[in-house]
Enzyme design. Sequence first.
Site, PDB file in Angstrom:
ATOM      1  N   TYR A   1     -12.381  -1.803  -3.842  1.00 22.33           N
ATOM      2  CA  TYR A   1     -13.091  -1.913  -2.183  1.00 22.33           C
ATOM      3  C   TYR A   1     -14.551  -1.896  -2.137  1.00 22.33           C
ATOM      4  O   TYR A   1     -14.884  -1.259  -1.147  1.00 22.33           O
ATOM      5  CB  TYR A   1     -12.293  -0.970  -1.305  1.00 22.33           C
ATOM      6  CG  TYR A   1     -10.864  -1.338  -0.807  1.00 22.33           C
ATOM      7  CD1 TYR A   1     -10.764  -2.371   0.060  1.00 22.33           C
ATOM      8  CD2 TYR A   1      -9.850  -0.760  -0.724  1.00 22.33           C
ATOM      9  CE1 TYR A   1      -9.608  -2.874   0.375  1.00 22.33           C
ATOM     10  CE2 TYR A   1      -8.566  -0.912  -0.400  1.00 22.33           C
ATOM     11  CZ  TYR A   1      -8.465  -2.167   0.200  1.00 22.33           C
ATOM     12  OH  TYR A   1      -7.192  -2.550   0.926  1.00 22.33           O
TER      13      TYR A   1
ATOM     14  N   HIS B   1      -2.007  -5.423   1.679  1.00 27.47           N
ATOM     15  CA  HIS B   1      -3.495  -6.047   1.279  1.00 27.47           C
ATOM     16  C   HIS B   1      -3.561  -7.362   0.931  1.00 27.47           C
ATOM     17  O   HIS B   1      -2.688  -7.821   0.419  1.00 27.47           O
ATOM     18  CB  HIS B   1      -4.382  -5.304   0.412  1.00 27.47           C
ATOM     19  CG  HIS B   1      -5.519  -6.159  -0.314  1.00 27.47           C
ATOM     20  ND1 HIS B   1      -6.679  -6.004   0.434  1.00 27.47           N
ATOM     21  CD2 HIS B   1      -5.761  -6.625  -1.311  1.00 27.47           C
ATOM     22  CE1 HIS B   1      -7.648  -7.003  -0.214  1.00 27.47           C
ATOM     23  NE2 HIS B   1      -6.666  -7.324  -1.432  1.00 27.47           N
TER      24      HIS B   1
ATOM     25  N   ASN C   1      -1.964   0.196   7.015  1.00 32.07           N
ATOM     26  CA  ASN C   1      -1.592  -0.941   7.460  1.00 32.07           C
ATOM     27  C   ASN C   1      -0.655  -1.773   6.440  1.00 32.07           C
ATOM     28  O   ASN C   1      -0.392  -3.133   6.598  1.00 32.07           O
ATOM     29  CB  ASN C   1      -2.713  -1.709   8.035  1.00 32.07           C
ATOM     30  CG  ASN C   1      -3.618  -1.975   7.017  1.00 32.07           C
ATOM     31  OD1 ASN C   1      -3.356  -1.865   5.703  1.00 32.07           O
ATOM     32  ND2 ASN C   1      -4.683  -2.557   7.392  1.00 32.07           N
TER      33      ASN C   1
ATOM     34  N   LYS D   1       0.697  -1.251  -0.066  1.00 30.66           N
ATOM     35  CA  LYS D   1       0.033   0.029  -0.158  1.00 30.66           C
ATOM     36  C   LYS D   1       0.993   1.279   0.149  1.00 30.66           C
ATOM     37  O   LYS D   1       2.211   1.075   0.197  1.00 30.66           O
ATOM     38  CB  LYS D   1      -0.958  -0.115   1.329  1.00 30.66           C
ATOM     39  CG  LYS D   1      -2.063  -1.143   0.991  1.00 30.66           C
ATOM     40  CD  LYS D   1      -2.919  -1.143   2.329  1.00 30.66           C
ATOM     41  CE  LYS D   1      -3.929  -2.127   2.292  1.00 30.66           C
ATOM     42  NZ  LYS D   1      -4.898  -2.239   3.493  1.00 30.66           N
TER      43      LYS D   1
ATOM     44  N   GLU E   1     -10.311  -9.959  -7.482  1.00 25.86           N
ATOM     45  CA  GLU E   1      -9.124  -8.927  -7.383  1.00 25.86           C
ATOM     46  C   GLU E   1      -7.976  -9.325  -8.194  1.00 25.86           C
ATOM     47  O   GLU E   1      -7.366  -8.134  -8.856  1.00 25.86           O
ATOM     48  CB  GLU E   1      -8.799  -8.914  -5.801  1.00 25.86           C
ATOM     49  CG  GLU E   1      -9.784  -8.454  -4.924  1.00 25.86           C
ATOM     50  CD  GLU E   1      -9.318  -8.776  -3.420  1.00 25.86           C
ATOM     51  OE1 GLU E   1     -10.030  -8.247  -2.562  1.00 25.86           O
ATOM     52  OE2 GLU E   1      -8.171  -8.946  -3.227  1.00 25.86           O
TER      53      GLU E   1
HETATM   54  P1  ATP Z   1      -7.292  -5.535   3.401  1.00 23.88           P
HETATM   55  O1  ATP Z   1      -8.822  -5.805   2.788  1.00 23.88           O
HETATM   56  O2  ATP Z   1      -6.698  -4.512   3.020  1.00 23.88           O
HETATM   57  O3  ATP Z   1      -6.352  -6.731   3.235  1.00 23.88           O
HETATM   58  P2  ATP Z   1      -8.356  -6.341   6.073  1.00 23.88           P
HETATM   59  O4  ATP Z   1      -9.078  -7.435   4.947  1.00 23.88           O
HETATM   60  O5  ATP Z   1      -7.505  -6.849   7.062  1.00 23.88           O
HETATM   61  O6  ATP Z   1      -7.355  -5.386   4.813  1.00 23.88           O
HETATM   62  P3  ATP Z   1     -10.651  -4.664   5.889  1.00 23.88           P
HETATM   63  O7  ATP Z   1     -11.764  -5.158   6.851  1.00 23.88           O
HETATM   64  O8  ATP Z   1     -11.076  -5.479   4.530  1.00 23.88           O
HETATM   65  O9  ATP Z   1      -9.580  -5.425   6.696  1.00 23.88           O
HETATM   66  O10 ATP Z   1     -10.673  -3.242   5.435  1.00 23.88           O
HETATM   67  C1  ATP Z   1      -9.838  -2.858   4.453  1.00 23.88           C
HETATM   68  C2  ATP Z   1      -9.064  -1.473   4.588  1.00 23.88           C
HETATM   69  O11 ATP Z   1      -9.549  -0.723   5.220  1.00 23.88           O
HETATM   70  C3  ATP Z   1      -7.934  -2.131   5.823  1.00 23.88           C
HETATM   71  O12 ATP Z   1      -6.837  -2.791   5.412  1.00 23.88           O
HETATM   72  C4  ATP Z   1      -7.633  -0.600   6.411  1.00 23.88           C
HETATM   73  O13 ATP Z   1      -6.760  -0.004   5.422  1.00 23.88           O
HETATM   74  C5  ATP Z   1      -9.061   0.026   6.209  1.00 23.88           C
HETATM   75  N1  ATP Z   1      -9.737  -0.036   7.436  1.00 23.88           N
HETATM   76  C6  ATP Z   1     -10.498  -0.991   8.097  1.00 23.88           C
HETATM   77  N2  ATP Z   1     -11.199  -0.453   8.997  1.00 23.88           N
HETATM   78  C7  ATP Z   1     -10.885   0.682   9.207  1.00 23.88           C
HETATM   79  C8  ATP Z   1     -11.441   1.674  10.320  1.00 23.88           C
HETATM   80  N3  ATP Z   1     -12.145   1.158  11.273  1.00 23.88           N
HETATM   81  N4  ATP Z   1     -10.849   2.958  10.136  1.00 23.88           N
HETATM   82  C9  ATP Z   1      -9.942   3.054   9.170  1.00 23.88           C
HETATM   83  N5  ATP Z   1      -9.491   2.491   8.091  1.00 23.88           N
HETATM   84  C10 ATP Z   1      -9.943   1.087   8.188  1.00 23.88           C
HETATM   85 MG    MG Z   2     -10.212  -7.013   3.395  1.00 23.09          MG
END
Ligand code: ATP
Ligand code: MG
Length: 138
Positions: free
Chosen positions: A49, A115, A112, A9, A126
């Site tokens: 997303y 992804h 974070n 990211k 994806e």
């Molecule tokens: P990713 O899909 O990026 O691999 P993930 O599956 O661990 O991450 P998701 O719940 O799919 O988590 O959320 C997608 C992304 O949105 C997260 O990786 C993070 O960057 C962001 N995100 C998720 N929850 C929050 C939140 N509460 N506040 C801000 N950003 C968030």
């Molecule tokens: Mg996710």
Amino acid sequence: MNRTLAIIKPDAVERNISGKIIDRIESAGFSIAAMKKILLSRPEAEGFYYVHQERPFFADLCAYMSRSAVIVLVLEKENAIPDWRRLMGATNPDSAESGTIRNEFGLSLEENSVHGSDSPESANYEIPYFFSRIELVQ
Ligand code: ATP
Ligand code: MG
């Protein structure tokens, strides 16, 4: 063998730590079937997303993902989807286990660093979002 979609990211690409993350990926036994650096437009980030479009963090997430370049990769390995999720660690770097990429490199819940697809269904959406079949090396 199966495949998953990984993204390094913007926060990680900006800090020039993509090589360290790719080293972690290869050391864990994944092979890279495809990889490229791209700058997502805002609509492209929103399309990627789309499952989160009703979430309160959706607008911020899409602004972040399109603010600077990302590196997208297709990773191949037995159990690629769960194994890559495990190597990434929990969504929030503060609760990610030690030894995971998000624990080591993640800055915040949003920034974070990486992804990963969370299911075969999401990988099937994806991977073709970024790569055509001819770009995937066996
Ligand atoms: P990713 O899909 O990026 O691999 P993930 O599956 O661990 O991450 P998701 O719940 O799919 O988590 O959320 C997608 C992304 O949105 C997260 O990786 C993070 O960057 C962001 N995100 C998720 N929850 C929050 C939140 N509460 N506040 C801000 N950003 C968030
Ligand atoms: Mg996710």
